[in-house]
Every structure is written in structure tokens, then in C-alpha cells.
Design a protein around this motif. Structure first.
Motif, PDB file in Angstrom:
ATOM      1  N   UNK A  39     -18.242  36.835 -30.207  1.00 33.43           N
ATOM      2  CA  UNK A  39     -19.591  36.451 -30.620  1.00 33.43           C
ATOM      3  C   UNK A  39     -20.623  37.129 -29.726  1.00 33.43           C
ATOM      4  N   UNK A  40     -21.808  37.401 -30.341  1.00 34.40           N
ATOM      5  CA  UNK A  40     -22.876  38.073 -29.604  1.00 34.40           C
ATOM      6  C   UNK A  40     -23.217  37.308 -28.330  1.00 34.40           C
ATOM      7  N   UNK A  42     -24.764  38.269 -23.917  1.00 31.27           N
ATOM      8  CA  UNK A  42     -25.116  39.354 -22.998  1.00 31.27           C
ATOM      9  C   UNK A  42     -24.908  39.048 -21.522  1.00 31.27           C
ATOM     10  N   UNK A  46     -23.870  41.081 -17.135  1.00 34.97           N
ATOM     11  CA  UNK A  46     -24.582  41.213 -15.855  1.00 34.97           C
ATOM     12  C   UNK A  46     -23.643  40.919 -14.690  1.00 34.97           C
ATOM     13  N   UNK A  47     -22.705  39.997 -14.892  1.00 37.60           N
ATOM     14  CA  UNK A  47     -21.701  39.707 -13.866  1.00 37.60           C
ATOM     15  C   UNK A  47     -20.818  40.931 -13.661  1.00 37.60           C
ATOM     16  N   UNK A  81     -22.151  46.465 -25.986  1.00 38.87           N
ATOM     17  CA  UNK A  81     -23.169  45.837 -26.821  1.00 38.87           C
ATOM     18  C   UNK A  81     -24.518  45.844 -26.105  1.00 38.87           C
ATOM     19  N   UNK A  82     -24.500  45.526 -24.817  1.00 32.87           N
ATOM     20  CA  UNK A  82     -25.750  45.483 -24.049  1.00 32.87           C
ATOM     21  C   UNK A  82     -26.344  46.894 -23.913  1.00 32.87           C
ATOM     22  N   UNK A  85     -27.993  47.634 -27.151  1.00 32.25           N
ATOM     23  CA  UNK A  85     -29.299  46.985 -27.333  1.00 32.25           C
ATOM     24  C   UNK A  85     -30.405  47.906 -26.828  1.00 32.25           C
ATOM     25  N   UNK A 139     -23.807  30.782 -20.387  1.00 35.43           N
ATOM     26  CA  UNK A 139     -24.377  31.600 -21.443  1.00 35.43           C
ATOM     27  C   UNK A 139     -25.890  31.545 -21.464  1.00 35.43           C
ATOM     28  N   UNK A 140     -26.473  32.592 -22.065  1.00 36.52           N
ATOM     29  CA  UNK A 140     -27.924  32.728 -22.138  1.00 36.52           C
ATOM     30  C   UNK A 140     -28.375  32.362 -23.565  1.00 36.52           C
ATOM     31  N   UNK A 141     -29.634  32.607 -23.921  1.00 34.31           N
ATOM     32  CA  UNK A 141     -30.057  32.310 -25.292  1.00 34.31           C
ATOM     33  C   UNK A 141     -29.298  33.089 -26.375  1.00 34.31           C
ATOM     34  N   UNK A 142     -28.675  34.222 -26.050  1.00 37.64           N
ATOM     35  CA  UNK A 142     -27.843  34.884 -27.072  1.00 37.64           C
ATOM     36  C   UNK A 142     -26.520  34.149 -27.220  1.00 37.64           C
ATOM     37  N   UNK A 143     -25.818  34.001 -26.101  1.00 39.52           N
ATOM     38  CA  UNK A 143     -24.479  33.417 -26.157  1.00 39.52           C
ATOM     39  C   UNK A 143     -24.494  31.936 -26.489  1.00 39.52           C
TER      40      UNK A 143
END
Lengths: 190, 176
Positions: A39-40, A42, A46-47, A81-82, A85, A139-143
């Protein structure tokens, strides 16, 4: 400031709906290609990116770190994917002629002035706090937001409520009142 | 590049293109939603969710894909959610939009990305501590909202869609 119509932009309902279609196709395609539905998202990237950077000067430290071991420092599907973007946004900005070099965001400068250094310091700090939070929440607002709610995950609903609630309080504290950040319609009611 | 990476890159390019066309990569749109004066990011997100969840649950019910819920870890979600919200308001970007914003020429988002990389590295160092404390508070496991409240998922989706449509009407009436 005109909304929505500048620089070849599309209706957010249309762009969002197409992003929903992309998510559907993507979940199916990853299931076929990788044998596992992805699933989408991001923020895990970063990690991994942080791990790769640390790897250049402290490889043994990275290989012994529990969290890097858990998330695996590698260029995986989400990492690409990132990167994608960035490429896609660049194509969109150039084709829609909405590419614009901007050193300080307008909403920020109307409250805090146009110092690049000041903005850089706060943006950096905001980034540190946001990423610590995103990792704690897994997770962030995407995940958590987009992908979580598309699956109706209980965690997605709780995460998004927390993200937005804390964001609303902080933004009102930062950007209203002081030097008259843009006050337009409805900031007093729910 | 292997197939997995090519697929990720292609998906990302389309996703980034749509984020850009939807104007959600802007600091002013992100903060605007928090100040209730520009709901562009909600229009984008809710539209994506309504379309996405319908297709994803349809594929799930036909056994074509598997769901991948994140765990309902109350301590992590509450503490992390609040931290993220504060940082999001200050930074003006979430991780994905910060990357896209730089591509749009809003190069100030580079500071946010740098902060996020440091934040990720810091989290990796502190992980053993968080695991013993915040993440150990209460974990309800990988559960969906329909399972939690005992209602069929299609009913939850219908309710979600209905509430979203009402919100869209309010946004358009108020021109926000």
C-alpha cells in the motif's frame, strides 16, 4: 489568492479520485509482481534513507541497530515510489507551468517574516518532530491516512484524528493573531 | 532495477503527478486545512479514499489481494499522532508532500526533508526505549474499524462516503 485554478491545476476531487484508482491498481499490481499486497506510504523510506546515509560512516552501528534491522535498509518498492513522487511532481509542475522557485512559504512569511534562515531552522525542527511522530504512529498521512482509511484500518482513523487535531491546535497558535496571518472565513467556528 | 523497483518508480511518478495537479503539495494548502480556510487536501484525500476503499474491498472480497492493517497500538498512535500533528503544522508538509514540493520549486521544503531524515535516525536510536515505554502501553493488534465495531464493511464504507459528500457540500458552499 485564487484557489484551484492557478497553473494548470486540476480539481482536487478529480486528482484525488484518480489517486484512488492508482491505489487500487497499485495494490493489485504489487500482489502480482511481489506476491504481497503493498500500500502507498512514504515515511519508512526516510528511515531507510537515514540508514543508508549513516552506513557511509558508521556501517557497524547501522547493522547492529534494532530498528534498522526491523525495517531493513534497502532500495525497495516504497523507496522507488518516493523517488517517483519527485519525478512525477516535477513533470506536473513543468507541464502545468506552475513550477515556481520559492524560498519561504507565503503563509509562513505573513506571520514570521521572510528570513530564510529562520524558516530553515523551524522547518528542520518541524521535520524532526513530525518524523519522530510518524514512526511512533507507524505511518504518515499517506500510510496511515490514505492507505489506512482505504482499508478501514482502526489505526488509520485514530492516527488521522490525532494528526489533524494536533495540527489544527498548533496551526492556530502559530499562524493566527500574530501579524495577521490570513484570516478568511470561519476560523472561529468548528 | 528489478521489477519491484520499476513498479514502485512508475507508481510514484503517477502519484507525484496527481499530488501536483491536485495542488496538495503546497505549504499554504496543508496549513490552510488546519486553519479551516482551504480544504483542498481534504477534497483530495477523501476522494482518493472513497474510490480506493471501494476497489480495495471489492478485490479483497474476491480474494485477489490481502489487507495490510497497521497495528492499533494506542500509545504509539496517540503520542506519535500528536507529535506528528505539531511537527506537521510547523513544517507545513508531510513526508511525501515535502519531496514533491521541492520538485515544484518550493525548495524550502528541503529543510523539512533534512529534519525528517534526522528525525528518522533519532527514532532508530530511541526505538528500544519507545518499545519498552510508549509502544508497550496497549496494542489491540491489526484490526479494522468494521471488525472493531462489529458492522459489515460495506455499511461502514457507505456511511463514510455519505459523510464525505456532506463535507464536500459544506466546503463548496463556504468556498473553502
Amino acid at each position: 489568492m485564487a484557489k484551484g485554478s492557478e497553473g494548470g491545476s486540476w480539481s482536487p476531487y478529480l486528482a484525488g479520485g484518480l489517486a484512488g484508482l492508482l491505489a487500487i491498481v497499485s495494490v493489485y499490481a504489487t500482489t502480482l509482481v511481489m506476491g504481497k499486497s503493498a500500500y502507498l506510504g512514504t515515511s519508512t523510506t526516510f528511515v531507510r534513507a537515514a540508514g543508508m546515509i549513516e552506513n557511509t560512516f558508521a556501517p557497524s552501528h547501522v547493522s547492529s541497530n534494532e530498528y534498522f534491522k526491523k525495517e531493513k535498509v534497502k532500495m525497495d518498492w516504497q523507496f522507488m515510489l518516493v523517488i517517483g513522487i519527485f519525478g512525477g511532481a516535477l513533470i506536473g509542475a513543468l507541464t502545468g507551468k506552475s513550477f515556481k522557485l520559492e524560498s519561504v512559504p507565503p503563509t509562513w512569511s505573513s506571520s514570521f517574516g521572510s528570513s530564510i534562515l529562520k524558516r530553515a531552522a523551524w522547518a528542520f525542527l518541524g521535520g524532526v518532530i513530525a518524523m519522530m511522530g510518524a514512526r511512533l504512529a507507524d505511518g504518515c498521512p499517506s500510510g496511515n491516512g490514505l492507505s489506512g482509511l482505504m482499508q478501514l484500518s482502526a489505526s488509520g482513523f485514530l492516527a488521522l484524528a490525532m494528526f489533524y487535531g494536533a495540527g489544527v491546535v498548533t496551526a492556530h497558535f502559530l499562524y493566527t493573531g500574530k501579524g495577521g496571518g490570513k484570516k478568511k472565513g470561519g476560523s472561529d467556528d468548528e | 532495477m528489478n521489477n519491484e523497483q520499476i513498479l514502485g518508480l512508475a507508481t510514484g511518478i503517477i502519484f507525484g503527478f496527481l499530488l501536483q495537479k491536485g495542488s496538495v503539495l503546497r505549504f499554504d494548502k496543508q496549513v490552510g486545512a488546519m486553519l479551516f480556510n482551504d480544504m483542498t487536501i481534504f477534497k483530495f484525500m477523501l476522494s482518493a479514499i472513497i474510490v480506493g476503499m471501494t476497489g480495495i474491498y471489492a478485490m479483497h472480497d474476491f480474494g485477489l489481494i490481502t489487507l495490510s492493517h497497521k497495528t492499533m497500538n494506542i500509545g504509539g498512535l496517540v503520542a506519535g499522532g500528536i507529535l506528528f500533528g505539531i511537527g506537521w503544522a510547523v513544517a507545513g508538509y508531510c513526508p511525501g508532500t515535502a519531496v514533491g514540493a521541492v520538485a515544484e520549486g518550493r525548495w524550502h521544503a528541503i529543510w523539512v526533508i533534512a529534519g525528517m531524515l534526522v528525525g528518522a535516525a533519532l527514532y532508530a536510536e530511541l526505538y528500544p526505549f519507545y518499545k519498552r515505554t510508549i509502544l508497550a502501553v496497549h496494542d489491540m493488534g491489526k484490526v479494522s474499524l468494521p471488525e472493531l465495531i462489529g458492522v459489515n464493511h460495506w455499511i461502514v464504507m457507505a456511511a463514510f462516503t455519505f459523510i464525505s459528500l456532506i463535507m464536500f457540500i459544506i466546503f463548496e458552499k463556504r468556498k473553502i
